[in-house]
Write a protein that holds these residues in place. Structure first.
Motif, PDB file in Angstrom:
ATOM      1  N   PRO A   1      10.216   4.830   1.052  1.00 38.88           N
ATOM      2  CA  PRO A   1      10.198   5.756   2.195  1.00 38.88           C
ATOM      3  C   PRO A   1      10.298   7.240   1.838  1.00 38.88           C
ATOM      4  CG  PRO A   1      12.368   4.803   1.971  1.00 38.88           C
ATOM      5  CD  PRO A   1      11.509   4.127   0.930  1.00 38.88           C
ATOM      6  N   GLN A   2      10.465   7.563   0.551  1.00 34.77           N
ATOM      7  CA  GLN A   2      10.458   8.973   0.181  1.00 34.77           C
ATOM      8  C   GLN A   2       9.036   9.526   0.325  1.00 34.77           C
ATOM      9  OE1 GLN A   2      12.218   6.680  -1.804  1.00 34.77           O
ATOM     10  NE2 GLN A   2      14.086   7.374  -0.797  1.00 34.77           N
ATOM     11  N   GLN A   3       8.952  10.767   0.744  1.00 33.22           N
ATOM     12  CA  GLN A   3       7.656  11.417   0.875  1.00 33.22           C
ATOM     13  C   GLN A   3       7.240  11.978  -0.481  1.00 33.22           C
ATOM     14  OE1 GLN A   3       5.476  11.563   3.576  1.00 33.22           O
ATOM     15  NE2 GLN A   3       6.896   9.974   4.287  1.00 33.22           N
ATOM     16  N   THR A   4       6.877  11.081  -1.373  1.00 32.59           N
ATOM     17  CA  THR A   4       6.507  11.464  -2.731  1.00 32.59           C
ATOM     18  C   THR A   4       5.138  12.152  -2.728  1.00 32.59           C
ATOM     19  OG1 THR A   4       5.404   9.363  -3.158  1.00 32.59           O
ATOM     20  CG2 THR A   4       7.767   9.474  -3.627  1.00 32.59           C
ATOM     21  N   PRO A   5       4.830  12.934  -3.770  1.00 32.17           N
ATOM     22  CA  PRO A   5       3.493  13.531  -3.869  1.00 32.17           C
ATOM     23  C   PRO A   5       2.378  12.493  -3.841  1.00 32.17           C
ATOM     24  CG  PRO A   5       4.996  14.585  -5.416  1.00 32.17           C
ATOM     25  CD  PRO A   5       5.739  13.417  -4.829  1.00 32.17           C
ATOM     26  N   ASP A   6       2.610  11.345  -4.505  1.00 30.58           N
ATOM     27  CA  ASP A   6       1.586  10.300  -4.493  1.00 30.58           C
ATOM     28  C   ASP A   6       1.355   9.765  -3.088  1.00 30.58           C
ATOM     29  OD1 ASP A   6       0.976  10.429  -7.132  1.00 30.58           O
ATOM     30  OD2 ASP A   6       2.005   8.582  -7.723  1.00 30.58           O
ATOM     31  N   LEU A   7       2.434   9.560  -2.338  1.00 30.93           N
ATOM     32  CA  LEU A   7       2.297   9.040  -0.979  1.00 30.93           C
ATOM     33  C   LEU A   7       1.539  10.031  -0.099  1.00 30.93           C
ATOM     34  CD1 LEU A   7       3.158   6.632   0.853  1.00 30.93           C
ATOM     35  CD2 LEU A   7       5.100   8.026   1.568  1.00 30.93           C
ATOM     36  N   GLN A   8       1.847  11.301  -0.215  1.00 28.44           N
ATOM     37  CA  GLN A   8       1.177  12.303   0.598  1.00 28.44           C
ATOM     38  C   GLN A   8      -0.279  12.477   0.199  1.00 28.44           C
ATOM     39  OE1 GLN A   8       3.642  15.753   0.072  1.00 28.44           O
ATOM     40  NE2 GLN A   8       5.290  14.993   1.376  1.00 28.44           N
ATOM     41  N   ARG A   9      -0.578  12.236  -1.066  1.00 27.79           N
ATOM     42  CA  ARG A   9      -1.925  12.479  -1.565  1.00 27.79           C
ATOM     43  C   ARG A   9      -2.863  11.297  -1.392  1.00 27.79           C
ATOM     44  NH1 ARG A   9      -2.810  14.635  -7.740  1.00 27.79           N
ATOM     45  NH2 ARG A   9      -4.934  15.458  -7.526  1.00 27.79           N
ATOM     46  N   PHE A  10      -2.332  10.080  -1.564  1.00 32.25           N
ATOM     47  CA  PHE A  10      -3.204   8.911  -1.622  1.00 32.25           C
ATOM     48  C   PHE A  10      -3.007   7.915  -0.473  1.00 32.25           C
ATOM     49  CE2 PHE A  10      -2.994  10.171  -6.165  1.00 32.25           C
ATOM     50  CZ  PHE A  10      -4.352  10.369  -6.378  1.00 32.25           C
ATOM     51  N   TYR A  11      -2.094   8.198   0.431  1.00 25.15           N
ATOM     52  CA  TYR A  11      -1.888   7.270   1.545  1.00 25.15           C
ATOM     53  C   TYR A  11      -2.278   7.968   2.840  1.00 25.15           C
ATOM     54  CZ  TYR A  11       0.122   3.844   4.688  1.00 25.15           C
ATOM     55  OH  TYR A  11       0.271   2.903   5.672  1.00 25.15           O
ATOM     56  N   PRO A  12      -2.999   7.296   3.728  1.00 24.86           N
ATOM     57  CA  PRO A  12      -3.428   5.895   3.660  1.00 24.86           C
ATOM     58  C   PRO A  12      -4.572   5.695   2.677  1.00 24.86           C
ATOM     59  CG  PRO A  12      -4.291   6.909   5.646  1.00 24.86           C
ATOM     60  CD  PRO A  12      -3.381   7.931   5.019  1.00 24.86           C
TER      61      PRO A  12
ATOM     62  N   PRO B   1       0.802  -1.236   0.000  1.00 23.88           N
ATOM     63  CA  PRO B   1       0.000   0.000   0.000  1.00 23.88           C
ATOM     64  C   PRO B   1       0.828   1.276   0.000  1.00 23.88           C
ATOM     65  CG  PRO B   1      -0.905  -1.583   1.549  1.00 23.88           C
ATOM     66  CD  PRO B   1       0.420  -2.126   1.107  1.00 23.88           C
ATOM     67  N   PHE B   2       2.015   1.250   0.630  1.00 28.94           N
ATOM     68  CA  PHE B   2       2.813   2.477   0.675  1.00 28.94           C
ATOM     69  C   PHE B   2       4.092   2.384  -0.151  1.00 28.94           C
ATOM     70  CE2 PHE B   2       3.267  -0.066   4.519  1.00 28.94           C
ATOM     71  CZ  PHE B   2       4.625  -0.246   4.669  1.00 28.94           C
ATOM     72  N   ALA B   3       4.685   1.190  -0.268  1.00 28.60           N
ATOM     73  CA  ALA B   3       5.891   1.061  -1.099  1.00 28.60           C
ATOM     74  C   ALA B   3       5.575   1.332  -2.562  1.00 28.60           C
ATOM     75  CB  ALA B   3       6.497  -0.338  -0.936  1.00 28.60           C
ATOM     76  N   SER B   4       4.370   0.980  -3.014  1.00 26.63           N
ATOM     77  CA  SER B   4       3.991   1.221  -4.403  1.00 26.63           C
ATOM     78  C   SER B   4       3.810   2.706  -4.699  1.00 26.63           C
ATOM     79  CB  SER B   4       2.693   0.475  -4.728  1.00 26.63           C
ATOM     80  OG  SER B   4       1.644   0.899  -3.876  1.00 26.63           O
TER      81      SER B   4
ATOM     82  N   GLU C   1       3.519   0.018  11.996  1.00 24.23           N
ATOM     83  CA  GLU C   1       4.858   0.085  12.567  1.00 24.23           C
ATOM     84  C   GLU C   1       5.755   1.033  11.784  1.00 24.23           C
ATOM     85  OE1 GLU C   1       7.884  -0.451  15.152  1.00 24.23           O
ATOM     86  OE2 GLU C   1       5.895  -1.373  15.382  1.00 24.23           O
ATOM     87  N   LEU C   2       5.662   0.995  10.453  1.00 17.24           N
ATOM     88  CA  LEU C   2       6.606   1.746   9.616  1.00 17.24           C
ATOM     89  C   LEU C   2       6.111   3.129   9.226  1.00 17.24           C
ATOM     90  CD1 LEU C   2       7.712  -1.207   7.308  1.00 17.24           C
ATOM     91  CD2 LEU C   2       9.116  -0.092   9.043  1.00 17.24           C
ATOM     92  N   THR C   3       4.779   3.317   9.154  1.00 16.50           N
ATOM     93  CA  THR C   3       4.259   4.622   8.739  1.00 16.50           C
ATOM     94  C   THR C   3       3.446   5.303   9.832  1.00 16.50           C
ATOM     95  OG1 THR C   3       2.129   3.851   7.819  1.00 16.50           O
ATOM     96  CG2 THR C   3       4.075   3.687   6.399  1.00 16.50           C
ATOM     97  N   GLY C   4       3.122   4.564  10.893  1.00 15.79           N
ATOM     98  CA  GLY C   4       2.318   5.157  11.960  1.00 15.79           C
ATOM     99  C   GLY C   4       0.854   5.282  11.617  1.00 15.79           C
ATOM    100  N   GLN C   5       0.427   4.708  10.475  1.00  9.33           N
ATOM    101  CA  GLN C   5      -0.960   4.812  10.051  1.00  9.33           C
ATOM    102  C   GLN C   5      -1.470   3.465   9.571  1.00  9.33           C
ATOM    103  OE1 GLN C   5      -0.006   8.043   7.130  1.00  9.33           O
ATOM    104  NE2 GLN C   5      -1.805   9.039   7.998  1.00  9.33           N
ATOM    105  N   LEU C   6      -2.790   3.278   9.658  1.00  7.90           N
ATOM    106  CA  LEU C   6      -3.395   2.112   9.043  1.00  7.90           C
ATOM    107  C   LEU C   6      -3.255   2.220   7.525  1.00  7.90           C
ATOM    108  CD1 LEU C   6      -6.682   1.791  11.125  1.00  7.90           C
ATOM    109  CD2 LEU C   6      -4.846   0.110  11.041  1.00  7.90           C
ATOM    110  N   PRO C   7      -3.047   1.113   6.826  1.00  8.55           N
ATOM    111  CA  PRO C   7      -2.899   1.198   5.364  1.00  8.55           C
ATOM    112  C   PRO C   7      -4.222   1.439   4.653  1.00  8.55           C
ATOM    113  CG  PRO C   7      -2.812  -1.082   6.074  1.00  8.55           C
ATOM    114  CD  PRO C   7      -2.854  -0.251   7.328  1.00  8.55           C
TER     115      PRO C   7
END
Length: 794
Positions: free
Chosen positions: A466-477, A459-462, A501-507
Motif C-alpha cells: 500500500p505504499q505509494q512507491t515510485p514503481d506503483l505510481q509509474r507502472f500501475y495500472p 499487480p499492485f502488491a508486487s 476495491e482496494l486501489t480504485g482502478q482496474l489492474p
C-alpha cells in the motif's frame, strides 16, 4: 525511458511446487513476444517475474515428500518445523523455475523478482484483509463450506469440479482402500411414530448422512403424504424423532417425493432447515469419518465404509426398500481428487456481489477488454451469479489470517478483532474489554488465507502497495495480462474485483486468455498428473531414460506414476529431440491460442528447427555477399531499379504491416505466420536465388546488396520477438553504424509508415504473374517428364 508510453505486465506467478511445464512455457512465450515487440517500439516496458507460494499444492507435495522420504506426517512436526521444511523446498525449486524462465528467453526484470510470501508482499496481504474487513466486506460466519477430507481443509467453490455420472461408477477416493460405487439411488423407509406399520419412504444417493437427518420434507399438496402432515418419524439408529415438514421447494416427481433434511451436509437442506427452525447437525468429521454426534457404533468409521454398514443395518431392520441406477453429478476437489463434503464451519467470508457488479460493468463498458471476445459471455454469467468467497484454509503454509480472538479460552463464540499486528490487536482488545493491554489474552486464527486471495493482489502488491512507491505510481495500472483461459475466474476476475476495491482502478486494460495445452488424452498438463513436459527437456533434448527418472523423482501417487511412465514410453519411445529455445518458442507461438485447446506436436517443432537452420544459412550467404559492400548499412530511400528488388522490398513492407496489425490484435500466431512466410517463401525461396544472378550484373549489384542487407536487417527485427537468440546472434554479425543500439532487443521495430515508399503494387502483381507462369511451366515439366534425366528418343 521515454518512448511511446509506459507499460507494465506481470507474469502469472508459477507455483513453487516443482518446475515449470510446457503449459507455462506457452504463457511465457506469448507474453515475451508481446513484451519484446513493445520494447522495440520504444515503449518503457516492465515485465515483472514472480512465484506463488501455492498454499494447498505446496503443502500437499511437501507432505508427500516427507512421508515418502522420511516416513513423517505433518502432525509429527510442530508448525514451525513443518514451515521450515516448506521454505527449504521453496529454495530448492524456486531457483529451478527461474532457470527455466531464463532458458526460454523470458526478458523479465529480474531486479524486481517477487514472491507472494516475501515480507513486503505479506504486509500487503494483511493490509488488504484489514481494509476489506473494516469496509464490512469480510465477516466471520458459520456456513456450509466445500471441504476436502483428504486435505483437511476448506476449498473454494470454484475449485470444485462436477463429474457427471450416467449411472453406477466405481471411483477411487483418497483415504478409501477400495473403490467406491457412485451413481446409485437408495430407498429406505422411516417408521412413522405412534403408528405401527405406517412408514414414509425416502430416496437418497448418500445414505451415510442419514445419521444427520433432522426432518423429512414433503410438498404440501402431494396427496400421497397429506395424512402425515404434522406427524413424526423415528430415526432407527439414534432413536431421534424427526418431524415431517411441508415445503414447496420439494419436487414430488423426484425419487419418492419425500426429502431427507440433512442441514449439516447439504446447502439446499440447510436453507430448508433455517426456514423451518430445525436444528443443525453435522455427523461427518473433518477427516471424513463419522463423528461422535453421528452415533457411537459408527464413530471413527470412514464415511463410505459407514455407507455400506448403514445399508446392511437398514436391510437387517427390514427398512431397505431398494436400489436403482441414478445419473448424478459428483463434486470433486480439483486439488486432491477427493469427493467434496459439505461441512458446517465458522470461516471468514468475503462478500463479492458489489465487486462483481463493478467488474461486469468494466467489461460491458469496454474499459476492460477480454481477448478473445467470446469470454465476455462467461464473464457476465459468472459475475451475475457471484457468491461469497470463503477465505479460510486449514493449512500451515500460507498467510496466517490477521484475526485474533480476544479474551482467552476457546475461539468459539468469542470476540474477534482484525488488526495489522498482534500489538494492534492487543490494544484494540483492551479498548473493547476495558482492561489494561497486558491482561488481554490473544489467540490468532491458526488458519491461512486462500492462496488466490494473495495472488489477486499481485499487480499492485508486487509494486509496493500500500505504499505509494515510485514503481506503483509509474507502472500501475498495468496494460496487459496474459494467462491461460482456465484462470479467468480463479485469478483474473479476483484481481479485477480486489484491484477496483482496494486501489480504485482496474489492474489492467487487456487480458489475453490463451488456450490450454493438452496431452494426447485431452488432459490439461499438470505436474500432479505427471503428464507435463519440462521445457528444458525439449530445449536440450532428453533420452527416455532421463524422462522416466524425472517422473520417478516427482512426488506422485504410485498409480499416477505408473500411468505417466507408460504414457511417456508410448509417446516418446526415442526420448525428446534437441529443439533449442528458439524452435520451441516458435512452435508454441505458431498455435492459434485464441481457439480450441492445443497439443504440441514434435513434428511441428522439428519443422521450426529446420526453419531456424534455413535462416542461419540464408544469413551466411548474405554476410558473404556483403563483404563486397564497402558502405555502412542504410535502408534504401530510393527504390532499386530491378523489379525483383522492388518486389521483395514491397513484400517486406506488407509483412511489416501484417505483423504489427496482428500483434496489436494479440494474434501472435498470425504475426508469426507473416514473419515465417516472408523469410521462407519470399526472401529465401525467391529473392536469394535471384540475387545470385543479379550480383553478377555490375549495373544492379550494389542495389542488390543493399536490398539483401535491408531484408536481412528488418527481417531479423521482425523475427526477434519470436526467436530472440537466433535473431540476436545473426544481427550482431551484420554491418554496424555508430547509431545502432548494442542489442537487437533495443533496435526499432519495423514501422510500415516509415517504409511506405517501398509499396509497389504494380510490380508485385507483375512478379506474382511471372511466378505463376514459372509454377505452371514446372508443373508441365514434371507431368511430361521433360527433365534432363529423360533418355533421348530413338
Amino acid at each position: 525511458g521515454g518512448g511511446q508510453g509506459a507499460e507494465h505486465g506481470a507474469a502469472p506467478p508459477p507455483n513453487v511446487t516443482g518446475s515449470l511445464h510446457l503449459g507455462h512455457g506457452l504463457t511465457v512465450a506469448l507474453q515475451d513476444v508481446l513484451v519484446r515487440w513493445r520494447r522495440m517500439q520504444g515503449w518503457e516496458v516492465l515485465w515483472l517475474p514472480g512465484t506463488d507460494h501455492a498454499g494447498i499444492a505446496t503443502q500437499a507435495v511437501v507432505e508427500r515428500w516427507l512421508w515418502q522420504r522420511r516416513g513423517l506426517r505433518r502432525q509429527d512436526l510442530s508448525r514451525p518445523q513443518f514451515l521450515q521444511e516448506v521454505w527449504a523446498w521453496k529454495e530448492r525449486h524456486g531457483e529451478q523455475i527461474l532457470g527455466q524462465l531464463r532458458a526460454l528467453g523470458a526478458s523479465l526484470d529480474w531486479s524486481r523478482l517477487s514472491f507472494t510470501m516475501d515480507p513486503g508482499f505479506s504486509r500487503a496481504v494483511t493490509e488488504a484483509f484489514v481494509r476489506l474487513h473494516r469496509a464490512g466486506l469480510i465477516r466471520r460466519q458459520q456456513r456450509l463450506v466445500s471441504w476436502s477430507c483428504a486435505l483437511r481443509s476448506a476449498v473454494a467453490d470454484i475449485e470444485v469440479e462436477s463429474l457427471s455420472l450416467p449411472g453406477p461408477t466405481r471411483l477411487r477416493v483418497p483415504g478409501c482402500p477400495q473403490p467406491v460405487t457412485f451413481g446409485l439411488l437408495f430407498t429406505f423407509a422411516y417408521p412413522v411414530e405412534g403408528d405401527d406399520g405406517l412408514e414414509l419412504p425416502v430416496a437418497t444417493t448418500r445414505p451415510e448422512t442419514l445419521l444427520g437427518d433432522v426432518a423429512v420434507a414433503v410438498h404440501p399438496e402431494d396427496p400421497r403424504y397429506t395424512h402425515l402432515h404434522g406427524r413424526f418419524l423415528r430415526q432407527p439408529f439414534t432413536n431421534r424423532l424427526l418431524p415431517i415438514v411441508c415445503d414447496r421447494s420439494v419436487q414430488p416427481q423426484l425419487g419418492t417425493g419425500a426429502v431427507k433434511v440433512t442441514p449439516g451436509h447439504s446447502r439446499l437442506d440447510l436453507a430448508l432447515a433455517l426456514a423451518h427452525g430445525l436444528p443443525l447437525l453435522s455427523v461427518i468429521g473433518e477427516d471424513g469419518t463419522v463423528s461422535p454426534r453421528g452415533g457411537g457404533w459408527l464413530q471413527g468409521v470412514q464415511r463410505f465404509a459407514a455407507r455400506e454398514q448403514l445399508l446392511a443395518a437398514l436391510a437387517e431392520l427390514g427398512l431397505l426398500r431398494g436400489c436403482q441406477d441414478h445419473a448424478m453429478a459428483l463434486p470433486l476437489c480439483s486439488r486432491s481428487g477427493d469427493v467434496i463434503e459439505q461441512l458446517l464451519k465458522e470461516q471468514w467470508f468475503l462478500s463479492c456481489q458489489g465487486m462483481a457488479r463493478r467488474a461486469q460493468q468494466a467489461v460491458a463498458s469496454g474499459r476492460l477488454q477480454l481477448v478473445p471476445k467470446f469470454h465476455e459471455k462467461s464473464w457476465r454469467s459468472w459475475m451475475e451469479n457471484m457468491g461469497d468467497w470463503c477465505l479460510s484454509r486449514q493449512l500451515w503454509w500460507g498467510h496466517q489470517i490477521p484475526a485474533y480472538w480476544v479474551g482467552g479460552g476457546s475461539p468459539r463464540g468469542g470476540l474477534w478483532v482484525v488488526e495489522r499486528s498482534e500489538a494492534e490487536a492487543r490494544a484494540r482488545g483492551a479498548q473493547l474489554l476495558g482492561c489494561p493491554p497486558e491482561e488481554v489474552q490473544l489467540l490468532q486464527d491458526p488458519d491461512v488465507l486462500d492462496t488466490w486471495f494473495s495472488s489477486s493482489l499481485f499487480p499492485f502488491a508486487s509494486l509496493g502497495w500500500p505504499q505509494q512507491t515510485p514503481d506503483l505510481q509509474r507502472f500501475y495500472p498495468t496494460r496487459l495480462l496474459g494467462t491461460g483461459s482456465d484462470l479467468l475466474f480463479f485469478w483474473v476476475a479476483r484481481m479485477v474485483m480486489l484491484a477496483q476495491e482496494l486501489t480504485g482502478q482496474l489492474p489492467f486494460t487487456q487480458v489475453l486468455l490463451h488456450s490450454l495445452l493438452r496431452d494426447p488424452q485431452g488432459r490439461k498438463m499438470s505436474k500432479s498428473l505427471g503428464n507435463s513436459l519440462d521445457p528444458l527437456d525439449l530445449i536440450r533434448g532428453a533420452p527416455l531414460q532421463d524422462l522416466q527418472q524425472k517422473l520417478q523423482e516427482r512426488i506422485l501417487d504410485p498409480r499416477l506414476l505408473q500411468e505417466a511412465k507408460e504414457a511417456q514410453r508410448l509417446q516418446f519411445p526415442q526420448g525428446l529431440p534437441e529443439l533449442g529455445s528458439d524452435s520451441l518458442r516458435l512452435a508454441l507461438c505458431s498455435h492459434n491460442a485464441h481457439g480450441a485447446e492445443l497439443q504440441l506436436e514434435l513434428a511441428a517443432a522439428l519443422r521450426f528447427r529446420r526453419f531456424c537452420n534455413k535462416v542461419w544459412n540464408c544469413l551466411r550467404y548474405v554476410l558473404a555477399a556483403l563483404q563486397r559492400l564497402p558502405r555502412p548499412r542504410t535502408h534504401p530511400q530510393v527504390l532499386p531499379g530491378h523489379p525483383l528488388s522492388r518486389w521483395v522490398l514491397s513484400r517486406l513492407l506488407q509483412a511489416v504491416g501484417e505483423v504489427n496489425r496482428r500483434l496489436e490484435a494479440l494474434e501472435v500466431h498470425a504475426a508469426l505466420a507473416a514473419v515465417h512466410h516472408f523469410w521462407l517463401r519470399t526472401f529465401c525461396d525467391v529473392y536469394l536465388e535471384v540475387s545470385k544472378g543479379l550480383l553478377r550484373d555490375p549495373q544492379v549489384a550494389d542495389e542488390t546488396l543493399s536490398t539483401l542487407l535491408s531484408c536481412s536487417d528488418l527481417g531479423l527485427r521482425l523475427l526477434a520477438p519470436f526467436s530472440p537468440f537466433l535473431a540476436e546472434e545473426l544481427w550482431q554479425r551484420l554491418p554496424k553504424t555508430p547509431q545502432d543500439p548494442p542489442t537487437i532487443c533495443l533496435a526499432s521495430f519495423p514501422d510500415p509508415q516509415s517504409l511506405a515508399h517501398w509499396h509497389c503494387p504494380e510490380v508485385e502483381a507483375q512478379v506474382e504473374a511471372m511466378m505463376e507462369v514459372v509454377k505452371a511451366a514446372r508443373g508441365l515439366r514434371d507431368t511430361l517428364r521433360l527433365g534432363a534425366a529423360r533418355l533421348p528418343c530413338e
